[in-house]
Design an enzyme around this catalytic site. Structure first.
Site, PDB file in Angstrom:
ATOM      1  N   CYS A 113      27.440  38.501  30.875  1.00 40.58           N
ATOM      2  CA  CYS A 113      28.914  38.582  30.942  1.00 40.58           C
ATOM      3  C   CYS A 113      29.615  37.335  30.412  1.00 40.58           C
ATOM      4  O   CYS A 113      30.725  37.423  29.887  1.00 40.58           O
ATOM      5  CB  CYS A 113      29.364  38.844  32.372  1.00 40.58           C
ATOM      6  SG  CYS A 113      28.765  40.423  32.971  1.00 40.58           S
ATOM      7  N   HIS A 258      37.061  38.038  32.768  1.00 38.47           N
ATOM      8  CA  HIS A 258      35.992  39.019  32.544  1.00 38.47           C
ATOM      9  C   HIS A 258      36.264  40.249  33.401  1.00 38.47           C
ATOM     10  O   HIS A 258      36.632  40.141  34.575  1.00 38.47           O
ATOM     11  CB  HIS A 258      34.640  38.404  32.921  1.00 38.47           C
ATOM     12  CG  HIS A 258      33.540  39.404  32.895  1.00 38.47           C
ATOM     13  ND1 HIS A 258      33.210  40.093  31.757  1.00 38.47           N
ATOM     14  CD2 HIS A 258      32.721  39.880  33.876  1.00 38.47           C
ATOM     15  CE1 HIS A 258      32.219  40.926  32.030  1.00 38.47           C
ATOM     16  NE2 HIS A 258      31.914  40.818  33.306  1.00 38.47           N
ATOM     17  N   ASN A 288      33.075  47.772  32.766  1.00 33.91           N
ATOM     18  CA  ASN A 288      32.565  46.421  32.514  1.00 33.91           C
ATOM     19  C   ASN A 288      31.631  46.467  31.295  1.00 33.91           C
ATOM     20  O   ASN A 288      30.517  46.984  31.388  1.00 33.91           O
ATOM     21  CB  ASN A 288      31.810  45.945  33.760  1.00 33.91           C
ATOM     22  CG  ASN A 288      31.205  44.560  33.605  1.00 33.91           C
ATOM     23  OD1 ASN A 288      31.155  44.005  32.510  1.00 33.91           O
ATOM     24  ND2 ASN A 288      30.726  44.007  34.705  1.00 33.91           N
TER      25      ASN A 288
HETATM   26  O1  UT7 Z   1      29.752  41.725  35.337  1.00 34.78           O
HETATM   27  C1  UT7 Z   1      29.641  40.654  36.227  1.00 34.78           C
HETATM   28  C2  UT7 Z   1      28.994  40.952  37.427  1.00 34.78           C
HETATM   29  N1  UT7 Z   1      29.370  42.102  38.180  1.00 34.78           N
HETATM   30  C3  UT7 Z   1      30.314  42.054  39.121  1.00 34.78           C
HETATM   31  O2  UT7 Z   1      31.039  41.101  39.222  1.00 34.78           O
HETATM   32  C4  UT7 Z   1      30.380  43.194  40.118  1.00 34.78           C
HETATM   33  C5  UT7 Z   1      30.614  42.676  41.516  1.00 34.78           C
HETATM   34  N2  UT7 Z   1      30.469  43.638  42.572  1.00 34.78           N
HETATM   35  C6  UT7 Z   1      31.304  44.699  42.753  1.00 34.78           C
HETATM   36  O3  UT7 Z   1      32.180  44.908  41.969  1.00 34.78           O
HETATM   37  C7  UT7 Z   1      31.137  45.550  43.986  1.00 34.78           C
HETATM   38  O4  UT7 Z   1      30.183  44.968  44.845  1.00 34.78           O
HETATM   39  C8  UT7 Z   1      30.742  47.022  43.706  1.00 34.78           C
HETATM   40  C9  UT7 Z   1      31.908  47.782  43.111  1.00 34.78           C
HETATM   41  C10 UT7 Z   1      29.532  47.063  42.775  1.00 34.78           C
HETATM   42  C11 UT7 Z   1      30.358  47.741  44.988  1.00 34.78           C
HETATM   43  O5  UT7 Z   1      31.443  47.710  45.877  1.00 34.78           O
HETATM   44  P1  UT7 Z   1      31.221  47.263  47.381  1.00 34.78           P
HETATM   45  O6  UT7 Z   1      32.537  47.383  48.021  1.00 34.78           O
HETATM   46  O7  UT7 Z   1      30.560  45.933  47.386  1.00 34.78           O
HETATM   47  O8  UT7 Z   1      30.269  48.395  47.905  1.00 34.78           O
HETATM   48  P2  UT7 Z   1      28.786  48.294  48.512  1.00 34.78           P
HETATM   49  O9  UT7 Z   1      27.775  48.228  47.453  1.00 34.78           O
HETATM   50  O10 UT7 Z   1      28.724  47.291  49.630  1.00 34.78           O
HETATM   51  O11 UT7 Z   1      28.724  49.703  49.197  1.00 34.78           O
HETATM   52  C12 UT7 Z   1      29.654  50.109  50.242  1.00 34.78           C
HETATM   53  C13 UT7 Z   1      29.399  51.578  50.518  1.00 34.78           C
HETATM   54  C14 UT7 Z   1      27.926  51.875  50.752  1.00 34.78           C
HETATM   55  O12 UT7 Z   1      27.836  52.936  51.680  1.00 34.78           O
HETATM   56  P3  UT7 Z   1      27.546  52.670  53.256  1.00 34.78           P
HETATM   57  O13 UT7 Z   1      26.213  51.973  53.281  1.00 34.78           O
HETATM   58  O14 UT7 Z   1      28.668  51.797  53.716  1.00 34.78           O
HETATM   59  O15 UT7 Z   1      27.536  54.041  53.822  1.00 34.78           O
HETATM   60  C15 UT7 Z   1      27.454  52.354  49.406  1.00 34.78           C
HETATM   61  O16 UT7 Z   1      26.331  53.194  49.502  1.00 34.78           O
HETATM   62  O17 UT7 Z   1      29.777  52.357  49.365  1.00 34.78           O
HETATM   63  C16 UT7 Z   1      28.661  53.106  48.903  1.00 34.78           C
HETATM   64  N3  UT7 Z   1      28.719  53.165  47.452  1.00 34.78           N
HETATM   65  C17 UT7 Z   1      29.312  54.168  46.780  1.00 34.78           C
HETATM   66  N4  UT7 Z   1      29.923  55.287  47.230  1.00 34.78           N
HETATM   67  C18 UT7 Z   1      30.408  56.114  46.288  1.00 34.78           C
HETATM   68  C19 UT7 Z   1      28.261  52.263  46.550  1.00 34.78           C
HETATM   69  N5  UT7 Z   1      28.535  52.664  45.298  1.00 34.78           N
HETATM   70  C20 UT7 Z   1      29.172  53.857  45.432  1.00 34.78           C
HETATM   71  C21 UT7 Z   1      29.718  54.761  44.511  1.00 34.78           C
HETATM   72  N6  UT7 Z   1      30.326  55.866  44.973  1.00 34.78           N
HETATM   73  N7  UT7 Z   1      29.642  54.556  43.175  1.00 34.78           N
END
Ligand code: UT7
Length: 331
Positions: A113, A258, A288
């Site tokens: 990135c 970014h 992204n």
């Molecule tokens: O490019 C440079 C590097 N990348 C970044 O900077 C990305 C940084 N991270 C993020 O943007 C976020 O962490 C994400 C968008 C990837 C994920 O969001 P989050 O709020 O951190 O979600 P999480 O992974 O902690 O998941 C929360 C919940 C989980 O369910 P439970 O365990 O609470 O029941 C996941 O299983 O959301 C669920 N989940 C989804 N649900 C529906 C994770 N991804 C999805 C999805 N659709 N696509």
């Protein structure tokens, strides 16, 4: 004193648009979840036959036309990509081949990135030292072919996408324009937080059926950890690059952060106390695109007439490595 400045920009994304509803057909997710958590509405993924070097070539030709140059006028190519067409050689040489300029040096940068900002820093240094005067700096990325698009990989698959962006960097003797400062960092402590494990030369055969079965060739991310570091490191780096030129966030005309997650951009904006008109985001339409994000932002802003001479444009990025950095440019 010689400096480098941007004289042309271009971008290319695959024609295929993948909406959040399309993703909901492939995995357990929803338009609502994706919009709320990431701000993304749609993104572009390739169809078979399209390549990262092919997208880069299109972006490069557009940037060359904007700079009123021909491929033969280029002294060097710097290509930022973490998803090259092949393991070796990098995409830079393929871009040179497609542009029809054998003999022109090509360097690949793999900082994911933040790769485009690293690439700009290298090209700027080459120009400042007088080694070269006209450099193509391109960021190109195909993430769609390397993601787990099942429910297990959904937190990665809904974010990452394909695209390319390019700029032409040219030497200028004007003292009041061009790149003024860079700030670059990395910390390998966190390498496994956002990575592709295999194929890798540390493994005999590079990749095995068992590794494929275990999904070790997919892009893997600890989203929460990456998020936490991104919202700290980007504002910190912007402050450092501004400090190097004796400026503050209030002096920024436009910040190009970014595009990893709209919530990250909003937190960076808040942390730096920037107004809405001082920040440009387009993740809603592209997702992204890793190393392509910053040059795509630059191109869209140029097309929209967002820059005028003398504006202070700051770019900042954070990603795999971890590696991060910023650039300050006087338009
Ligand atoms: O490019 C440079 C590097 N990348 C970044 O900077 C990305 C940084 N991270 C993020 O943007 C976020 O962490 C994400 C968008 C990837 C994920 O969001 P989050 O709020 O951190 O979600 P999480 O992974 O902690 O998941 C929360 C919940 C989980 O369910 P439970 O365990 O609470 O029941 C996941 O299983 O959301 C669920 N989940 C989804 N649900 C529906 C994770 N991804 C999805 C999805 N659709 N696509």
């Amino acid at each position: 004193m010689t400096r480098s400045r941007i004289t042309g920009t271009g971008m290319a994304v695959p024609a295929r648009v993948v909406t959040n509803d399309d993703l909901a057909q492939m995995m357990d997710t929803s338009d609502e979840w994706i919009r709320q958590r990431t701000g993304i509405g749609e993104r572009h993924w390739i169809t078979e036959g399209e390549t990262g070097s092919g997208l880069a070539e299109k972006a490069a030709r557009q940037a060359l036309a904007a700079a009123e140059l021909l491929p033969a006028n280029l002294d060097a190519i710097v290509c930022a990509t973490s998803s090259p067409d092949h393991f070796i050689p990098g995409n830079g040489v393929f871009i040179g081949r497609q542009l029809g300029i054998p003999g022109v040096p090509a360097l690949d940068v793999r900082q994911a990135c933040s790769g485009f900002i690293y690439g700009l820093a290298v090209a700027d240094a080459w120009i400042r030292t007088g080694l070269y005067r006209r450099i193509l700096v391109v960021g190109t990325e195909l993430q769609s072919t390397g993601m787990d698009i099942s429910t297990e990989g959904r937190h990665v698959a809904v974010i990452f996408a394909d695209g390319a962006g390019a700029v032409i960097l040219e030497a200028t003797e004007d003292e009041d324009r061009g790149f003024e400062a860079f700030d670059l960092h990395s910390d390998g402590t966190y390498a496994e937080m956002l990575w592709v494990d295999a194929p890798g030369s540390r493994y005999k055969g590079r990749i095995t059926p068992e590794m494929l079965e275990a999904g070790r060739h997919f892009l893997v991310m600890d989203g929460k950890e990456v998020f936490r570091h991104a919202v700290t490191r980007m504002p910190e780096s912007v402050m450092t690059v501004l400090g190097k030129i004796g400026k503050t966030p209030a002096d920024i005309t436009l910040l190009l952060p970014h595009q990893a997650n709209l919530r990250i951009s909003e937190m960076v904006q808040k942390g730096l106390r920037l107004r809405d008109d001082q920040v440009y985001n387009n993740i809603q339409r592209y997702g992204n695109t890793t190393a392509a994000t910053i040059p795509i932002l630059l191109h869209e802003c140029v097309e929209a007439g967002r820059f005028k001479r003398g504006d202070l444009v700051v770019m900042t990025a954070f990603g795999s490595g971890f590696s991060w950095g910023s650039a300050a440019l006087r338009w």
